[in-house]
Design an enzyme around this catalytic site. Structure first.
Site, PDB file in Angstrom:
ATOM      1  N   THR A 101       0.949  -1.206   0.069  1.00 47.40           N
ATOM      2  CA  THR A 101      -0.050  -0.204  -0.107  1.00 47.40           C
ATOM      3  C   THR A 101       0.899   1.395   0.162  1.00 47.40           C
ATOM      4  O   THR A 101       1.983   1.371   0.749  1.00 47.40           O
ATOM      5  CB  THR A 101      -1.079   0.072   1.159  1.00 47.40           C
ATOM      6  OG1 THR A 101      -0.079   0.083   2.368  1.00 47.40           O
ATOM      7  CG2 THR A 101      -1.941  -1.185   1.238  1.00 47.40           C
ATOM      8  N   GLY A 102       0.372   2.247  -0.949  1.00 47.94           N
ATOM      9  CA  GLY A 102       1.166   3.510  -0.708  1.00 47.94           C
ATOM     10  C   GLY A 102       0.314   4.876  -0.630  1.00 47.94           C
ATOM     11  O   GLY A 102      -0.856   4.518  -1.021  1.00 47.94           O
ATOM     12  N   ALA A 105      -0.727   4.705  -4.897  1.00 47.77           N
ATOM     13  CA  ALA A 105      -1.215   3.531  -5.224  1.00 47.77           C
ATOM     14  C   ALA A 105      -1.318   2.382  -4.488  1.00 47.77           C
ATOM     15  O   ALA A 105      -0.172   2.269  -3.327  1.00 47.77           O
ATOM     16  CB  ALA A 105      -0.614   3.179  -6.687  1.00 47.77           C
ATOM     17  N   VAL A 107      -0.753  -2.049  -4.699  1.00 49.98           N
ATOM     18  CA  VAL A 107      -0.320  -3.077  -5.442  1.00 49.98           C
ATOM     19  C   VAL A 107      -0.921  -4.323  -4.949  1.00 49.98           C
ATOM     20  O   VAL A 107      -0.654  -4.820  -3.844  1.00 49.98           O
ATOM     21  CB  VAL A 107       1.321  -3.327  -5.632  1.00 49.98           C
ATOM     22  CG1 VAL A 107       1.550  -4.236  -6.603  1.00 49.98           C
ATOM     23  CG2 VAL A 107       1.824  -1.945  -6.085  1.00 49.98           C
ATOM     24  N   LYS A 125      -1.074  -2.912 -10.214  1.00 51.96           N
ATOM     25  CA  LYS A 125      -0.864  -1.507  -9.508  1.00 51.96           C
ATOM     26  C   LYS A 125      -1.986  -0.492  -9.928  1.00 51.96           C
ATOM     27  O   LYS A 125      -2.388  -0.433 -11.022  1.00 51.96           O
ATOM     28  CB  LYS A 125       0.431  -0.803  -9.908  1.00 51.96           C
ATOM     29  CG  LYS A 125       0.934   0.408  -9.307  1.00 51.96           C
ATOM     30  CD  LYS A 125       2.276   0.860  -9.404  1.00 51.96           C
ATOM     31  CE  LYS A 125       2.728   1.921  -8.490  1.00 51.96           C
ATOM     32  NZ  LYS A 125       4.036   2.460  -8.871  1.00 51.96           N
ATOM     33  N   ASP A 249      12.880   8.830  -7.736  1.00 50.03           N
ATOM     34  CA  ASP A 249      12.449   8.709  -6.510  1.00 50.03           C
ATOM     35  C   ASP A 249      13.236   7.387  -6.007  1.00 50.03           C
ATOM     36  O   ASP A 249      12.940   6.582  -5.223  1.00 50.03           O
ATOM     37  CB  ASP A 249      10.957   8.403  -6.176  1.00 50.03           C
ATOM     38  CG  ASP A 249      10.578   8.572  -4.856  1.00 50.03           C
ATOM     39  OD1 ASP A 249      11.216   9.269  -4.062  1.00 50.03           O
ATOM     40  OD2 ASP A 249       9.603   8.074  -4.422  1.00 50.03           O
ATOM     41  N   ASP A 266       8.438   0.917  -9.318  1.00 46.95           N
ATOM     42  CA  ASP A 266       8.078   2.140  -8.937  1.00 46.95           C
ATOM     43  C   ASP A 266       8.613   3.339  -9.839  1.00 46.95           C
ATOM     44  O   ASP A 266       9.469   4.318  -9.300  1.00 46.95           O
ATOM     45  CB  ASP A 266       8.393   2.601  -7.458  1.00 46.95           C
ATOM     46  CG  ASP A 266       7.568   1.521  -6.610  1.00 46.95           C
ATOM     47  OD1 ASP A 266       6.353   1.059  -6.990  1.00 46.95           O
ATOM     48  OD2 ASP A 266       7.849   1.290  -5.260  1.00 46.95           O
TER      49      ASP A 266
END
Length: 321
Positions: A101-102, A105, A107, A125, A249, A266
């Site tokens: 989890t982010g 998004a 996944v 995703k 990133d 990512d």
């Protein structure tokens, strides 16, 4: 006052009272079964909804599947398609759980299988909806990305509901496009299976039982392993730079290690080094972030010098150092 004057006076007073009682904005009552409408749909979403309206009444899927394969919709990954990928339209998708989890998004782990036939594991995703999405520092990453329609650009710049939906779609499109280009060059990235709206299906990096490959940050490699992983990383970053990108990133959390093989993940915020005026700054930051992790694990400091790495990447990307 005459009777006619008195009549006019009373009529005027009653009309005035009536206007005073009228609410400032009369809203039509919305019933509970009516959908709440927020913002405008993107053209792709509008086409998808139109297609759904034309479909017959859905029937229960066999085997407890969550949906039919979406292989016949959206954008497909580059050819030749890998031999492990299930492309039959008779295949079914089964949701197996959440991998990550982010902020931008989540996944999910997905199994795509033909009943009684072949199957494969995929990472799905899915970018969050406009009410919960928090695209961090997106203004800098979006530099150099322009849409043809000025209305859409204005919506993005003002972060309207419609604009945030367009940003989500841009991230998905950008990640799918970058992964497709890099995979064709042989760069260590997951194979991009397909994109439908704001969902990107990717090659699952892990074991056949659904165990995901560990992130670099979770490993404690010895000196020889560190040296080998550094060599793979530098080669991968040079490959990105030669094709005009830096990760944007990069950290030890955005690198997987599977069977000794390093894989970059990512990449929705991958920065176009030529189009983005901050490209060199992002490249330097990537180099310092990842070199700092290797140094913290005891890697040779002369070999993992972040400034030397950034200079090598800038040269590979034809940037003035």
């Amino acid at each position: 006052m005459s009777s006619y004057e008195q009549y006019d006076h009373d009529l005027f007073r009653n009309v005035k009272k009536s206007k005073a009682r009228k609410p400032k904005s009369a809203k039509r009552q919305r019933f509970d079964d009516e959908p709440v409408r927020r913002g405008r749909l993107t053209e792709e979403e509008r086409d998808r909804l139109a297609a759904l309206r034309d479909e017959p009444e859905p029937q229960p899927l066999p085997g407890g599947a969550d949906r039919w394969s979406t292989w016949d919709t959206g954008d497909r990954g580059p050819q030749p398609h890998p031999s492990w990928l299930v492309t039959e339209l008779a295949a079914l998708d089964h949701e197996l759980g959440v991998l990550k989890t982010g902020k931008e998004a989540d996944v999910h782990l997905l199994r795509r299988a033909v009943p009684g036939g072949d199957s494969c594991l995929l990472a799905a995703k899915r970018y969050r909806d406009t009410d919960h999405r928090m695209f961090h520092r997106d203004a800098g990453y979006l530099e150099g990305r322009r849409l043809r329609k000025s209305r859409e650009m204005r919506a993005i710049e003002h972060r309207t509901s419609f604009g945030r939906g367009m940003i989500a779609q841009q991230w998905a499109v950008a990640e799918f496009s970058v992964l497709s280009a890099l995979w064709l060059t042989g760069a260590p990235v997951p194979y991009p299976v397909q994109r439908v709206g704001t969902e990107v299906l990717l090659e699952f990096i892990g074991t056949p039982d659904g165990t995901a490959a560990p992130r670099l940050a979770a490993l404690r490699p010895d000196a020889d392993e560190l040296d080998e992983l550094w060599s793979q990383l530098v080669e991968a970053l040079i490959a990105l730079a030669e094709h005009g990108f830096t990760h944007g990133d990069l950290s030890a959390y955005n690198v997987l290690v599977h069977d000794g093989r390093l894989v970059l993940i990512d990449l929705p915020q991958a920065v176009d080094l030529a189009a983005n005026p901050l490209g060199l700054d992002y490249l330097r930051r990537d180099a310092h972030n990842i070199a700092g992790w290797f140094r913290s694990r005891g890697a040779d400091e002369a070999r993992t010098d972040p400034d030397l790495l950034a200079e090598r990447l800038a040269t590979a990307g034809n940037l003035r150092w």
